[in-house]
Design a protein around this motif. Structure first.
Motif: not given
Length: 180
Positions: A60-66, A94-95, A118-121
């Motif tokens: 199954k796929s994992i959530k991802a972002g950039e 994704h939240d 980390m600050d951006a997240v």
């Protein structure tokens, strides 16, 4: 800059990505509450590769972002007034609240880019945890940041530069050390 040594070739990078994918799954007891976040440019490509490996392993796929963060370089003036890297673009659909966010980057050096990421997240929500996966840890930390998943530790001098090339951007996969 002169190439001093070729440290990783295409096969070695592939093995490192596969190992890191297994370690992420094992440490997090699966991927249900995980999001991979690649730090552009090469970290985003590595995050995509990790996502593909994890999907092959887990089925199954994992959530991802950039995240797009301007690197800490003297020749770039795109910084905040406090001289921290400027977050230019966040592409995380994704939240992140209560999720395990796994930041992915190509090289860990001073730790300043990771701190900015980390600050951006954290601006997007409060994750359950933030983990760090890097292809190369070269040492020379200026901040108390340690990777959770490492492809290869490469001790370097501050006069050297670690150059990561990825097929998607550079036409080949390799990690080399260059001297000034």
């Amino acid at each position: 800059m002169t190439e001093k040594a070729n440290i990783l070739d295409e096969q070695a990078i592939g093995r490192a990505v596969t190992r890191i994918a297994h370690e992420i799954i094992e440490r997090n007891k699966g991927i249900d509450e995980c999001i991979l976040v690649g730090i552009k440019t090469r970290g985003a490509f590595l995050a995509n590769r990790l996502a593909e490996k994890i999907e092959l392993i887990e089925g199954k796929s994992i959530k991802a972002g950039e995240l797009d963060i301007t690197l800490y370089r003297d020749d770039l003036m795109l910084k905040h007034g406090n001289n921290e890297p400027l977050v230019q673009q966040v592409d995380i659909k994704h939240d992140v609240t209560n999720m395990k966010v796994i930041l992915v980057d190509d090289v860990l050096y001073t730790g300043r880019t990771v701190r900015a990421a980390m600050d951006a997240v954290m601006d997007l929500g409060r994750p359950a945890s933030i983990q760090l996966a890097v292809l190369v840890d070269r040492g020379h930390r200026e901040l108390p940041i340690r990777p959770d998943f490492v492809g290869k530790n490469i001790p370097t001098s501050s006069d050297e530069r670690v150059v990561v090339s990825v097929e998607e951007k550079d036409g080949k996969d390799s990690v080399s050390i260059h001297s000034k």
